[in-house]
Scaffold this motif. Structure first.
Motif, mmCIF file in Angstrom:
data_model
loop_
_atom_site.group_PDB
_atom_site.id
_atom_site.type_symbol
_atom_site.label_atom_id
_atom_site.label_comp_id
_atom_site.label_asym_id
_atom_site.label_seq_id
_atom_site.Cartn_x
_atom_site.Cartn_y
_atom_site.Cartn_z
ATOM 1 N N TYR A 169 0.834 -1.211 0.000
ATOM 2 C CA TYR A 169 0.000 0.000 0.000
ATOM 3 C C TYR A 169 0.869 1.262 0.000
ATOM 4 O O TYR A 169 0.619 2.212 -0.763
ATOM 5 C CB TYR A 169 -0.917 -0.016 1.215
ATOM 6 C CG TYR A 169 -1.648 1.282 1.458
ATOM 7 C CD1 TYR A 169 -2.744 1.641 0.677
ATOM 8 C CD2 TYR A 169 -1.250 2.147 2.472
ATOM 9 C CE1 TYR A 169 -3.410 2.825 0.895
ATOM 10 C CE2 TYR A 169 -1.913 3.336 2.694
ATOM 11 C CZ TYR A 169 -2.989 3.669 1.901
ATOM 12 O OH TYR A 169 -3.638 4.853 2.124
ATOM 13 N N VAL A 170 1.910 1.258 0.842
ATOM 14 C CA VAL A 170 2.805 2.415 0.906
ATOM 15 C C VAL A 170 3.545 2.591 -0.420
ATOM 16 O O VAL A 170 3.711 3.709 -0.915
ATOM 17 C CB VAL A 170 3.788 2.263 2.080
ATOM 18 C CG1 VAL A 170 4.819 3.385 2.069
ATOM 19 C CG2 VAL A 170 3.037 2.279 3.407
ATOM 20 N N LEU A 171 3.997 1.488 -1.022
ATOM 21 C CA LEU A 171 4.691 1.573 -2.306
ATOM 22 C C LEU A 171 3.783 2.150 -3.387
ATOM 23 O O LEU A 171 4.223 2.942 -4.222
ATOM 24 C CB LEU A 171 5.190 0.190 -2.720
ATOM 25 C CG LEU A 171 6.393 -0.364 -1.955
ATOM 26 C CD1 LEU A 171 6.675 -1.797 -2.377
ATOM 27 C CD2 LEU A 171 7.630 0.492 -2.178
ATOM 28 N N HIS A 172 2.518 1.771 -3.396
ATOM 29 C CA HIS A 172 1.586 2.310 -4.387
ATOM 30 C C HIS A 172 1.377 3.804 -4.183
ATOM 31 O O HIS A 172 1.193 4.548 -5.153
ATOM 32 C CB HIS A 172 0.246 1.581 -4.288
ATOM 33 C CG HIS A 172 0.190 0.322 -5.091
ATOM 34 N ND1 HIS A 172 0.029 0.315 -6.459
ATOM 35 C CD2 HIS A 172 0.294 -0.984 -4.721
ATOM 36 C CE1 HIS A 172 0.019 -0.924 -6.907
ATOM 37 N NE2 HIS A 172 0.177 -1.734 -5.871
ATOM 38 N N LYS A 173 1.387 4.268 -2.941
ATOM 39 C CA LYS A 173 1.197 5.690 -2.677
ATOM 40 C C LYS A 173 2.434 6.507 -3.042
ATOM 41 O O LYS A 173 2.327 7.643 -3.494
ATOM 42 C CB LYS A 173 0.855 5.908 -1.196
ATOM 43 C CG LYS A 173 -0.525 5.409 -0.805
ATOM 44 C CD LYS A 173 -1.603 6.154 -1.566
ATOM 45 C CE LYS A 173 -2.994 5.702 -1.180
ATOM 46 N NZ LYS A 173 -4.041 6.401 -1.943
ATOM 47 N N VAL A 174 3.615 5.926 -2.845
ATOM 48 C CA VAL A 174 4.856 6.674 -3.100
ATOM 49 C C VAL A 174 5.243 6.598 -4.567
ATOM 50 O O VAL A 174 5.613 7.601 -5.185
ATOM 51 C CB VAL A 174 5.989 6.133 -2.201
ATOM 52 C CG1 VAL A 174 7.299 6.830 -2.530
ATOM 53 C CG2 VAL A 174 5.647 6.344 -0.732
ATOM 54 N N TRP A 201 6.130 8.485 1.922
ATOM 55 C CA TRP A 201 4.679 8.316 1.971
ATOM 56 C C TRP A 201 4.024 9.435 2.785
ATOM 57 O O TRP A 201 3.033 10.033 2.363
ATOM 58 C CB TRP A 201 4.351 6.959 2.578
ATOM 59 C CG TRP A 201 2.893 6.770 2.872
ATOM 60 C CD1 TRP A 201 1.865 6.800 1.980
ATOM 61 C CD2 TRP A 201 2.298 6.573 4.156
ATOM 62 N NE1 TRP A 201 0.665 6.609 2.625
ATOM 63 C CE2 TRP A 201 0.903 6.466 3.968
ATOM 64 C CE3 TRP A 201 2.807 6.453 5.449
ATOM 65 C CZ2 TRP A 201 0.026 6.261 5.019
ATOM 66 C CZ3 TRP A 201 1.922 6.246 6.492
ATOM 67 C CH2 TRP A 201 0.556 6.149 6.276
ATOM 68 N N LEU A 202 4.603 9.736 3.949
ATOM 69 C CA LEU A 202 4.061 10.806 4.772
ATOM 70 C C LEU A 202 4.203 12.160 4.075
ATOM 71 O O LEU A 202 3.309 13.017 4.151
ATOM 72 C CB LEU A 202 4.759 10.823 6.129
ATOM 73 C CG LEU A 202 4.214 11.787 7.187
ATOM 74 C CD1 LEU A 202 2.751 11.493 7.477
ATOM 75 C CD2 LEU A 202 5.037 11.698 8.477
ATOM 76 N N GLY A 203 5.345 12.365 3.377
ATOM 77 C CA GLY A 203 5.527 13.611 2.636
ATOM 78 C C GLY A 203 4.526 13.767 1.513
ATOM 79 O O GLY A 203 3.992 14.861 1.290
ATOM 80 N N ARG A 204 4.228 12.668 0.777
ATOM 81 C CA ARG A 204 3.216 12.732 -0.283
ATOM 82 C C ARG A 204 1.831 13.033 0.289
ATOM 83 O O ARG A 204 1.062 13.821 -0.282
ATOM 84 C CB ARG A 204 3.209 11.397 -1.036
ATOM 85 C CG ARG A 204 2.181 11.290 -2.158
ATOM 86 C CD ARG A 204 2.564 12.183 -3.314
ATOM 87 N NE ARG A 204 3.790 11.746 -3.923
ATOM 88 C CZ ARG A 204 3.856 10.817 -4.889
ATOM 89 N NH1 ARG A 204 2.748 10.259 -5.346
ATOM 90 N NH2 ARG A 204 5.015 10.493 -5.423
#
Length: 418
Positions: free
Chosen positions: A107-112, A182-185
């Motif tokens: 999930y994190v990889l898809h967001k980043v 991820w948090l930055g995005r």
């Protein structure tokens, strides 16, 4: 060092026990309840458009394995209280934990990296490594593998370095940087949605937040590995020397980018002319700006050029822009009628302002005709001026044809004397 029990051998030893059937039934009931909660209860929560919906939507991927893990942990304590074997429950714990880890990481990889073409291969690699770790844990070989990796070591001064420490460092840096990205995005999306803030201020704040998170993630990762971050002062001095010589142009572009965002001389959506290129500012990055031309071409212009060269911002204080259309009419033309046609042709077009209204001026009595100039104000500088000129000229041409107004062209008379 405590040795991890071989859960697989222990499961085989209890394979004929009736208690194993009870454990299977308990796991099946837990999975059924977790599926019901995930499919029905969370669906109703996500139907409401609230702030909490964003958080629920983000962790929905790991709700099912985490609910199973929580239920198995409770069941294990119950079996332990009843003094009954619970080897199958112990085996289910790392399985559900690994499933939650894999889903969260994907999930994190898809967001980043949402547009990365290699994301699918990374997902398979992560899943394979995670299940390999589970297999080593279940078979009791994990401690032996970690001990073997720790034995491959050497000393660098007072620092003990082994293959295990290097692997832990790489995992720590990758995990912290990934979380920071991820948090930055996530924060950048929220900041860019704050319409009450100036667009340049939003871009500046988003970039500062992302940069600070990346620096903090690297420092945290180095501290987790055991590296003293005070030694980075030497690296900082070397980096300063490098910036002073080889990287001065790159550093200059980054500094100019922050200056542009701070003084708000260029904002997203502005129409500018720079280096003989006119277009709309589509993106502002730390090193360059993306200028989108009216022909669809995109130019990546270094930020230093916007500071050191003359720049025309057509929407700095006012988004109005004026264009001129010049043409000649014959000397026998009724000028008032020709001027009215030109003004009416401009008024019919979209984006032409009524205040100030289009006007026509008599510029010159030229050799071949009378020169007239139409002045038109537009309310949007990003409008295609070539297309607008074409529409106005076509309308003027049609009306001139109907009214019999002639547009002169150079003529010469040749007389032959006998």
């Amino acid at each position: 060092m405590t040795v991890t029990p071989n859960l697989l051998i222990e499961l085989i030893a209890h394979s004929e026990s009736v208690n194993l059937v009870w454990q299977l039934g308990v796991i099946a009931a837990i999975m059924l309840l977790a599926w019901w909660f995930d499919a029905l209860f969370l669906k109703n929560l996500l139907a409401a458009k609230t702030v909490q919906t964003v958080a629920i939507r983000g962790v929905k991927r790991i709700v099912f394995p985490l609910l199973n893990l929580f239920g198995v942990l409770i069941a294990r304590e119950v079996f332990r209280y009843l003094d009954a074997p619970f080897v199958l429950l112990k085996l289910a714990i790392p399985l559900f934990l690994s499933l939650a880890f894999i889903r969260l990481l994907v999930y994190v990889l898809h967001k980043v990296f949402s547009n990365s073409s290699k994301l699918r291969s990374w997902e398979r690699t992560i899943a394979m490594l995670a299940w390999l770790g589970v297999a080593l844990h279940v078979t009791g070989l994990l401690d032996a593998v970690l001990a073997g990796m720790d034995s491959l070591s050497f000393n660098a001064g007072h620092q003990h370095i082994s293959l295990l420490i290097i692997l832990q460092g790489l995992i720590s840096i990758a995990a912290t940087v990934l979380v920071a990205l991820w948090l930055g995005r996530f924060l950048e999306t929220r900041i860019m949605d704050m319409q009450e803030m100036e667009s340049s201020s939003r871009v500046l704040l988003a970039k500062v937040v992302r940069g600070a998170l990346l620096i903090l993630s690297v420092l945290v990762a180095l501290s987790l590995v055991g590296i003293d971050i005070r030694v980075l002062s030497v690296f900082g001095g070397a980096l300063g020397v490098g910036l002073g010589f080889g990287l001065q142009r790159i550093a200059s572009n980054y500094i100019c980018g922050f200056i542009i965002l701070l003084d708000k001389s260029i904002r997203l959506g502005d129409v500018i002319t720079l280096d003989n290129r006119t277009g709309t500012v589509a993106r502002l990055t730390g090193r360059y700006m993306v200028l989108s031309g009216q022909d669809g071409a995109e130019f990546l212009i270094p930020n230093e050029m916007a500071i050191t060269q003359a720049l025309g911002n057509h929407s700095y204080t006012d988004r109005k822009i004026r264009i001129k259309i010049s043409l000649q009419v014959a000397y026998n033309t009724p000028l008032e009628r020709a001027m009215d046609i030109m003004v009416e042709a401009a008024r019919q077009q979209e984006h032409v302002m009524s205040d100030p209204a289009p006007t026509v001026n008599l510029i010159d009595f030229a050799d071949n005709g009378i020169l007239l100039e139409l002045l038109v104000w537009l309310d949007a500088p990003e409008v295609s001026q070539a297309m607008l000129r074409s529409k106005i000229n076509m309308e003027i041409w049609r009306e001139f044809q109907k009214s019999g107004i002639e547009i002169p062209f150079p003529q010469r008379e040749v007389r032959i004397k006998p």
